[in-house]
Design an enzyme around this catalytic site. Structure first.
Site, PDB file in Angstrom:
ATOM      1  N   CYS B 180       0.832  -1.189   0.000  1.00  0.00           N
ATOM      2  CA  CYS B 180       0.000   0.000   0.000  1.00  0.00           C
ATOM      3  C   CYS B 180       0.875   1.249   0.000  1.00  0.00           C
ATOM      4  CB  CYS B 180      -0.916  -0.150   1.201  1.00  0.00           C
ATOM      5  SG  CYS B 180      -1.607   1.261   1.946  1.00  0.00           S
ATOM      6  N   MET B 415      -2.498   4.990  -4.392  1.00  0.00           N
ATOM      7  CA  MET B 415      -2.091   3.715  -4.985  1.00  0.00           C
ATOM      8  C   MET B 415      -1.663   3.806  -6.445  1.00  0.00           C
ATOM      9  SD  MET B 415      -2.088   2.205  -2.344  1.00  0.00           S
ATOM     10  CE  MET B 415      -2.614   3.009  -0.852  1.00  0.00           C
ATOM     11  N   GLN B 453      -4.553   2.689   4.781  1.00  0.00           N
ATOM     12  CA  GLN B 453      -4.970   1.998   5.995  1.00  0.00           C
ATOM     13  C   GLN B 453      -4.868   2.922   7.209  1.00  0.00           C
ATOM     14  OE1 GLN B 453      -3.956  -2.331   6.091  1.00  0.00           O
ATOM     15  NE2 GLN B 453      -2.227  -1.619   4.900  1.00  0.00           N
TER      16      GLN B 453
END
Ligand code: SF4
Lengths: 92, 914
Positions: B180, B415, B453
């Site tokens: 990530c 991303m 996250q």
């Protein structure tokens, strides 16, 4: 039963029309408005969370709506159920 | 519920909502709000879902969560939540929540081919320890591994890092955050010498421009996007740009949408750098004072295995590029080579991809010179139906925005940059653009790497749960860093292993080739989220290994495991997260976990009781270890020096690493709990406050070293909503590297004080020309990086691009969000978004079920041509939340060779009707 409080923001000039449009949606009630800023608080009541999410999308799709986000959420009262071993795992 | 009561509740909810967002209401209404909530206990928490890190308030009654609301006092979200945030309370109560340990058994014994059956915690840990010792005795520290998470609580990540690195002497621990943000991390280290962004979210309210690069913020970071939209409404000069490979929700709120081809972001950034130079807009004073120029090797491969021994037949042609590649015409032009010649390159620097050296400004200028408007526009235009002239005009407009010295610029990315075979490069390049302009480290001027996250920063990065890292940005292969860590942890010298371990994709490869045979997975679902899944599923189930998965729900990873340990979720435990703007936020345990479920922390500590020092601190074989001060291929026996320090061979790792006298000094119960429970402490049967002790032990690494955290209790004060580190003298640091805001700046107004890699040899674009090293403390690096084509592109057979990503309603692999049945129904199955004309050309229409096939596997899915993602011709998109449409079976496991992060964005596929 799920109840959520949603903040809706529209251009101040359009607050009256938006209030009418919001009140016309099923399960949606306008409770507070702030004409100077165009902010509207609506309460959404629905049998399932599914209906609530769908209703939020409908609110977002109304003409003039610049923002509609959930602020407050009261959960339904169904007690949680626990399955010891999910069926699909026991069989795998 | 009777009508009057319901009406009353609704008035209460309305009033509380108005109060949360600061709309004045009548006294009667505020009474209604108070009465609705009167029996509930409210406490602050943090959203469990994305890296934005919104504050939420949680109401509990009788051990259950009854309501949640956006926290009006949280500076991140100011009372708002997105749809996912709204479900924080819901995810605990899914019907198939795991509540007891399950092991594969036949006739009452562990059997890899057996069926899952409930076992006690003791049985679970006993078998886990037997299997651990088997793997460890046979293969040593490199034969075991842990896959952790950017959703790990700070304390969980810290405890597991300590257990693995100090206890088991293994560096095979890596978080899903590898896939990530590793590219963002690598670039932060290479450019600034210290991880994490200079700026913060408040830059949105100070800026004139937001450019989203490969970041569908409207879906992936909704609350932050809302702040961007607010700024756009309130600031006439504000411009928003969406640079993307397909039309998405973010395009709707943008003034300019630029659709580019995959991987051409590297070329586009070089075009911007070239424009800045040609327009004479380089901020020369800033560059002279604060920057150096750098270049590195370009023959670095694609992070694949260097052998095709394990490859499927169809994969072999792509695999071969790890050894040697013929440059495309565009790559040759971008490297300043003759495009009419054939250039075949050996990937000589695959293992040393992060090497770099100083160059001069003139070299940099030569490097970007080929990236003219004409070249880049032809190369990068992503929508075949757009005219070249229209596209060129957009690029010029983008350059106008960046180059305007009066305009403040925020660049956001996620991303699209990070999951990229040149992910580190492209992260470096965006800094190059901002540094050339001096648009950095001040309010409104901010290159900002968003995180996916909730604790990719707070845990994965700051704690250092990567296979090469130690806490506070230290790394295992620097002797001084190991010394500091050994001293802080009170370990005998040379306990720590200097050889970086396996990153997440390599852990999977190790399982496949048999070099690893015991793996523990916590707080993530790697068998669904790692690319090229067919290999890893087979390795997990068919090889002789033991896989433990701690999970709350039966995810794909749980299903391929041998042992499943049920975990406590977010508000069922004490914990902390750190968001993308360096904001650390802690919360209390709100409700008890169900059944036998226990926190990951409890599981780590309980397991550590089953291993003794004698079993781990003896000599150990580490294949390939060549570090100075060590015998080749070996870690020394440190038991003798351990005994001098007071350790005994029969002591458990729990006693040696966790239940230390210092930690036991933090007593439980503690007034900070305000009556909240702590099931971890209760089930450990101890009277010390485990989460507080570990937080303070960890914080010692960063205090005084640019990473200062506040004392544990401060985060629990009613008036604190997280603090952005470094927190020095009780004050947070909103903008780093700027003397006005950052107490660590000692020299001048701006100082890039990060210490890593600030001494280099000098050379030109092709390589170093000196051996003498130059130091440049306090400076940031402006890298030249050329355009590189994707490792795999559509061809006559696999004729379509596939990109993967996430959606508003679902989060990552969907283990939690798919559990809220209603949320699942809102977006029930992953669909393949594609262009209508591409569908027509293949005799397909929307809602057709098709086979999607890549070199690595095939899956069935339904196609959509009118969804919210609108790919241009030749391009398709699929979300990865749905385990029944297992898109990672298709994706290539190529990575950025520097960061080892996988490129989930570019796989060549073909589709045909079922
Ligand atoms: S934006 Fe992210 S952190 Fe905020 S509520 Fe949504 S998922 Fe949670």
């Amino acid at each position: 039963m799920n109840i959520s409080g949603i903040l809706v923001v529209v251009p101040p000039a359009r607050i009256e029309g938006a209030t009418r449009a919001l009140n016309a949606l099923p399960g949606v009630e306008v409770h507070h408005t702030e004409p100077t800023t165009g902010r509207i608080v609506v309460v959404q009541e629905a049998e399932t969370v599914d209906q609530e999410v769908a209703a939020l999308s409908r609110i977002k799709a109304l003409s003039g709506v610049m923002l509609a986000e959930m602020v407050y959420h009261v959960f339904d009262e169904t007690p949680p159920e626990w399955d010891a071993i999910p069926a699909d795992m026991a069989a795998s | 519920m009777e009508l009057s009561r319901r009406n009353f509740l609704k008035s209460g909810v309305a009033a509380a909502t108005a109060m949360a967002v600061g709309i004045p209401i009548s006294r009667i209404a505020s009474v209604a709000a108070a009465e609705t909530e009167q029996d509930w206990r409210w406490d602050k928490g943090v959203c469990r879902f994305c890296g934005v890190g919104c504050g939420i308030m949680i109401a509990t009654q009788d051990g259950k969560i009854v309501a949640t609301k956006g926290d009006p006092d949280a500076p991140v979200n100011r009372g708002l939540n997105c749809v996912k945030g709204y479900f924080n309370g819901k995810i605990l109560y899914g019907k198939d929540r795991l509540t007891q340990p399950l092991m594969r058994m036949t006739d009452g014994r562990f059997d890899k081919k057996g069926k899952f059956a409930p076992v006690t915690w003791d049985q679970a840990f006993d078998e886990m320890a037997i299997q651990f010792k088997k793997a460890y005795e046979e293969k040593g520290p490199t034969g075991i591994g842990v896959i952790g998470s950017g959703q790990w609580l700070i304390q969980e990540g810290y405890a597991m890092t300590k257990l693995m690195k100090a206890g088991f002497r293994s560096n095979n621990i890596d978080p899903n955050a590898r896939n990530c943000m590793a590219s963002a991390v690598a670039a932060f280290m290479q450019v600034f010498g210290i991880d994490e962004p200079p700026g913060n979210y408040d830059d949105i309210e100070y800026t004139d421009t937001v450019v989203a690069w490969g970041a569908n913020m409207a879906e992936a970071h909704p609350v932050l996007w809302q702040r961007v939209i607010d700024r756009r409404l309130g600031h006439a000069d504000m411009k928003v740009v969406n640079i993307t490979t397909l039309r998405n929700m973010t395009s709707e709120g943008s003034d300019l949408e630029i659709i580019i081809k995959p991987n051409t972001d590297t070329a586009l950034l070089n075009y911007l750098a070239r424009e800045i130079i040609h327009r004479d807009e380089v901020n020369q004073a800033f560059v002279d004072a604060h920057c150096v120029f750098c270049a590195g090797p370009t023959d670095i491969g694609y992070g694949m295995r260097a052998t095709d021994k394990f490859a499927f037949e169809a994969e072999k042609d792509i695999q071969a590029r790890e050894i040697e590649v013929t440059l495309t015409r565009d790559e040759a032009i971008g490297l300043g080579l003759d495009p009419e010649q054939v250039h075949t390159i050996k990937q000589a620097n695959a293992a040393t991809a992060d090497r770099h050296w100083l160059v001069g400004f003139e070299d940099f200028k030569t490097g970007v010179e080929p990236y003219t408007l004409d070249f880049v526009a032809e190369l990068a235009k992503g929508d075949a139906e757009e005219s070249l002239d229209a596209f060129k005009a957009k690029l010029v407009r983008l350059a106008d925005l960046y180059a305007d010295p009066k305009r403040k610029m925020v660049s956001f990315w996620t991303m699209g940059f990070n999951q990229h075979v040149r992910g580190t490069w492209v992260n470096e390049q965006i800094y190059s653009v901002h540094l050339l302009l001096g648009k950095i480290a001040e309010p409104g001027n901010s290159p900002f790497s968003l995180t996916g996250q909730p604790s990719a920063c707070g845990t994965a990065r700051e704690v250092g749960t990567f296979s090469h890292r130690l806490p506070a940005d230290m790394v295992v292969n620097i002797a001084k860093h190991r010394d500091i860590t050994e001293q802080t942890w009170k370990l005998p010298p040379k306990t720590l292993n200097p050889k970086p371990g396996s990153h997440i994709t390599k852990i999977m490869r190790d399982l496949e080739d048999g070099s690893m045979s015991w793996v523990w997975v916590q707080v993530n679902n790697p068998f669904q989220h790692v690319a090229n899944a067919n290999h890893w599923l087979k390795a997990a189930r068919e090889n002789d290994n033991f896989i433990v998965v701690s999970d709350a729900y039966p995810s794909i990873s749980a299903k391929v495991a041998d042992l499943i340990l049920p975990v406590a979720m977010i508000f069922e435990k004490w914990g902390g997260y750190g968001n993308a703007e360096r904001r650390t936020q802690l919360w209390r345990e709100q409700v008890p976990p169900p059944g036998e479920a226990r926190s990951d922390l409890w599981q780590i500590l309980e397991f550590s009781k089953r291993i003794t020092l004698a079993e781990v601190w003896k000599d150990q074989a580490i294949p390939g270890l060549k570090d100075e001060g060590f015998e080749e291929g070996k870690l020394p026996d440190v038991m003798a020096s351990a005994q001098e320090m007071g350790y005994q061979p029969e002591m458990t790792l729990y006693e040696a690493l966790f239940e230390t006298p210092e930690n036991k000094a933090f007593a439980w119960p503690d007034p900070v709990a305000k009556g909240h429970d702590n099931h971890t402490v209760k089930h450990l049967g101890v009277d010390w406050f485990v989460e507080k002790a570990l937080f303070e032990e960890y914080a010692a690494f960063g205090r005084g070293h640019h990473h200062d955290l506040a004392p544990f209790d401060v985060y629990y004060q009613d008036d604190v909503r997280g603090l952005r580190w470094p927190v020095v003298d009780g004050k947070e640091t909103p903008w780093r590297f700027n003397a006005k805001y950052d107490p660590y700046v000692k020299n001048g107004e701006i100082e890039f004080y990060g210490g890593a890699m600030k001494e280099l040899v000098t050379g030109n674009l092709t390589g170093p020309t000196t051996e003498e090293k130059t130091k440049f403390p306090g400076k940031a690096k402006i890298f030249f990086r050329p355009y590189a084509a994707p490792v795999e592109s559509p061809d006559g057979n696999y004729d379509l691009w596939l990109c993967t990503g996430r959606l508003l309603e679902h989060w990552h692999t969907g283990t939690m969000t798919r559990r809220v049945p209603e949320l699942h129904r809102a977006m029930p199955a992953a669909v393949l978004d594609m262009n209508e004309k591409d569908a027509e050309e293949r005799g397909l229409k929307r809602q057709d079920t098709v086979w999607i096939e890549s070199r690595r596997g095939k899956i069935k899915a339904v196609i959509e041509t009118t969804g919210r993602n609108r790919p241009p011709r030749g391009y398709s998109f699929m979300a990865f939340f749905d385990e029944s449409v297992f898109v990672n079976k298709l994706c290539i496991d190529a990575t950025c060779p520097i960061s080892k992060e996988e490129d989930f964005k570019k796989t060549a596929i073909k589709i045909y009707k079922v």
